[in-house]
Enzyme design. Structure first.
Site, PDB file in Angstrom:
ATOM      1  CG  HIS A 188      44.907  44.118  86.560  1.00 14.71           C
ATOM      2  ND1 HIS A 188      45.993  44.871  86.159  1.00 14.71           N
ATOM      3  CD2 HIS A 188      45.410  42.956  87.050  1.00 14.71           C
ATOM      4  CE1 HIS A 188      47.109  44.202  86.407  1.00 14.71           C
ATOM      5  NE2 HIS A 188      46.797  43.044  86.942  1.00 14.71           N
ATOM      6  CD  GLU A 237      43.124  58.027  97.117  1.00 17.52           C
ATOM      7  OE1 GLU A 237      42.478  59.104  97.228  1.00 17.52           O
ATOM      8  OE2 GLU A 237      42.614  56.902  97.312  1.00 17.52           O
TER       9      GLU A 237
END
Ligand code: GRF
Length: 202
Positions: free
Chosen positions: A110, A148
Site C-alpha cells: 500500500h 478481511e
C-alpha cells in the site's frame, strides 16, 4: 522454493521489481508461477509474458455476477496452487473465501504509512493526493498481510519517503514507488521465502 502468484491491475512496476529481484538474487528461493490481472489491458500482463511467466486475465466483467467471478478467480488460484499470493496494485475486492483459504499467505503493498491514508477509497494516486492535501512532510509505503478488512492486516515492513516542496501526486507516487514500494515488497517476499526454506529444513 516459495511459489508465488502476483495479482495486478495496472502498470506492473511492483511486479517488475519482483521479477528483477529474483533475477539478481535479492529475492531468494522464490518462483513466480503465475500472474493474474482483472484488467485485460494491464501492462503488467505484458511484463509477465516478456519473462515467460504464465499470465491470466480473470475479469469481473467477463462473468454474469460477482459470485461467478469469485469462483473463477478462486479456481485459477487453486490451479496455480501458490504458497504466497502477492497483491501488487490489485484493485479487486477479494472473495471472503479467499481470505479464509489463504489466511496468512496473502500480502499487499500500500502506498502510504498505514494507518494514514488507507482503507476504502484510498488507492493509486488518491493516496498521494490525500497526503499532499493534509500537508504531511513524510509519507511512504507499507507491506502487510491481508485479512478481511481493507489495509488492516498485520504490518510486515514500512519505509518512509520525504514529501518535497512542489510535489505533485504523480511525482510523489513515483518517489514512493522507487524509494519504498520497490524495496520493501521484494524484501518481504525474500524474508517469507527464507523463513519457509528454514521450515522445509526442519
Ligand atoms: C500504484 O499506485 C502503487 O502505488 C500501488 O499500486 C499502483 C500500481 O502499481 N501499489 P504497479 O505499477 O501496477 O505495481
Amino acid at each position: 522454493m516459495l511459489s508465488i502468484v502476483v495479482c495486478v491491475s495496472g502498470g506492473g512496476t511492483n511486479l517488475q521489481a519482483i521479477i528483477d529481484g529474483i533475477k539478481k538474487g535479492s529475492i531468494r528461493n522464490t518462483k513466480i508461477t503465475g500472474v493474474i490481472s482483472n484488467n485485460p489491458g494491464a501492462y503488467a500482463l505484458k511484463r509477465a509474458e516478456n519473462e515467460g511467466i504464465p499470465a491470466f486475465c480473470v475479469s469481473p466483467k467477463s462473468y454474469g455476477c460477482r459470485e461467478e467471478f469469485n469462483e473463477a478467480f478462486l479456481e485459477k488460484l487453486k490451479e496455480l496452487n501458490p504458497d504466497l499470493i502477492v497483491l501488487a496494485g490489485f484493485l479487486v475486492i477479494l472473495p471472503e473465501k479467499m481470505i479464509t483459504i489463504y489466511r496468512g499467505r496473502i500480502i499487499n503493498i500500500h502506498p502510504s504509512l498505514i494507518p494514514s491514508f488507507c482503507g476504502t477509497g484510498y488507492y493509486g494516486l488518491k493516496v498521494h493526493e490525500a497526503a499532499l492535501a493534509r500537508g504531511v512532510k513524510v509519507t511512504g509505503a507499507t507491506v502487510h498481510f491481508v485479512d478481511e478488512g481493507t489495509d488492516t492486516g498485520e504490518i510486515i515492513f514500512q519505509k518512509a519517503v520525504e514529501v518535497l516542496e512542489g510535489d505533485t501526486p504523480e511525482v510523489l507516487q513515483r518517489r514512493v514507488m522507487e524509494q519504498a514500494e520497490w524495496v520493501i515488497l521484494p524484501k518481504a517476499i525474500d524474508e517469507i521465502a527464507m523463513s519457509e526454506q528454514g521450515e522445509e529444513k526442519t
